[in-house]
Design an enzyme around this catalytic site. Structure first.
Site, short mmCIF file in Angstrom:
data_model
loop_
_atom_site.label_atom_id
_atom_site.label_comp_id
_atom_site.label_asym_id
_atom_site.label_seq_id
_atom_site.Cartn_x
_atom_site.Cartn_y
_atom_site.Cartn_z
N LYS A 103 -98.69 -1.14 -21.31
CA LYS A 103 -98.13 -0.62 -20.05
C LYS A 103 -99.02 -1.06 -18.88
CE LYS A 103 -95.89 3.30 -22.28
NZ LYS A 103 -95.97 4.69 -22.71
N GLN A 111 -99.63 10.02 -22.06
CA GLN A 111 -99.22 9.41 -23.32
C GLN A 111 -99.17 10.46 -24.44
OE1 GLN A 111 -98.28 6.08 -23.72
NE2 GLN A 111 -97.72 6.67 -25.80
N ASP A 143 -91.69 9.16 -16.67
CA ASP A 143 -91.22 9.17 -18.06
C ASP A 143 -89.90 9.94 -18.17
OD1 ASP A 143 -92.62 7.72 -19.95
OD2 ASP A 143 -94.15 9.24 -20.28
#
Ligand code: NDP
Length: 291
Positions: free
Chosen positions: A52, A96, A119
């Protein structure tokens, strides 16, 4: 048979985002900025976060990787999130998953400001998405929609079976494909571990989305001739012959299924790369909304 090439499509998307960023920079403005918070040293998470960050650099975004010790307390993490929520030079951030067991994931996701939740996991964004309002859509289902659109796969009126009902993949893709939007208007059946006679459902489906995490679960006898198969699964399977000691397998027995269907995503190189590209797209949206 068409291979739905997520690697190439994601690269196309990144080039488009890179172009937008160069225009922003040419106008004398700062580029979009994404931060990723990683707690602990989980191998797969390190790989995901690493790619990412590299993707951010590639498209010209600013990126910040915040690494916290495995032993970090929930309170410390919440404080960090609060700081990021109030950082004006940051457009979006992700935490994460999975988090260490002593941290309550739900509490953490709720603490992220919905305006920076690229997200799309916050209930506010999820609810807005379900109500067809402007929202950050979780990157994996969003990537599937983008892939279906770019390959002009007809979904309207088709029967789609989604296998897996997780909050990050199965449930949101089932919602998106049943909506009136792009790659939508499908008649969706959502299957899970309590579903009886799964094969009778998948055998009659025009589109099958596999998101359960069991390697090569969907076999050729479970699909209909000419179907479209989207394989979300990513499982590391031990393989001593491979230098890394493992290979990545999807939820679909690709060799046999690909011979029977009209289109299929490979693993790797299908949905995975699209997920990262859509995270970048969400970050660009967050930036554009703010500016
Ligand atoms: P979860 O483990 O959260 O969910 C799995 C789902 O599959 C559950 O709903 C479960 O049912 C269902 N399931 C399990 N066994 C069966 C079965 N035998 N028959 C039917 N349904 C079953 O997984 P995720 O959604 O997080 O991930 C799924 C896969 O996708 C994993 O391999 C993951 O690594 C991969 N993934 C890939 C991404 C990408 O970028 N390509 C992103 C995210 C995930 P129940 O609810 O009843 O338990």
């Amino acid at each position: 048979m068409t291979v739905l090439d997520g690697k190439k499509t994601a690269q196309d998307l990144k080039e488009e985002i890179k172009l937008s960023v160069s225009k922003i920079k040419a106008g004398g403005k700062r580029p979009p900025h994404l931060a990723a918070v990683l707690v602990g040293n989980d191998g797969a998470s390190l790989t995901y976060v690493g790619s990412k960050v590299r993707s951010c650099e590639y498209v010209g975004f600013d990126s910040t990787l915040i690494r916290l010790e495995e032993s970090t307390s929930e309170e410390t993490l919440l404080k960090k999130i609060n700081e990021l929520n109030h950082d004006d030079h940051l457009d979006g951030f992700i935490v994460q998953l999975p988090l260490p067991k002593h941290i309550n994931e739900e509490k953490i996701l709720l603490a992220i400001s919905p305006t920076k939740d690229v997200d799309g996991f916050h209930p506010s964004n999820f609810g807005r998405m379900a109500l067809e309002m402007d929202a950050f859509i979780p990157a994996t289902p969003y990537g599937i929609i983008e892939l279906l659109e770019r390959y002009q796969i007809k979904t309207s009126g088709k029967h789609c079976v989604v296998v897996g009902r997780s909050h990050i993949v199965g449930r949101p893709i089932s919602i998106l494909m049943s909506q009136k939007g792009p790659a939508g208007n499908a008649t969706v059946t959502l299957a899970h571990s309590r579903t009886e006679d799964l094969a009778s459902l998948t055998k009659n489906a025009d589109i099958v989305v596999m998101a359960l995490g069991i390697p090569e679960y969907l076999t050729a006898d479970m699909v209909k001739e000419g179907a479209v198969i989207i394989d979300v699964g990513i499982t590391r399977v031990a393989d001593e012959k491979h230098p890394k000691g493992y290979v990545i397998k999807g939820d679909v027995a690709y060799e046999e299924v690909s011979k029977k269907v009209a289109a299929i995503t490979p693993v790797p190189g299908g949905v995975g790369p699209m997920t990262i590209a859509m995270l970048l797209k969400n970050t660009l949206f967050a930036y554009q909304r703010k500016n």
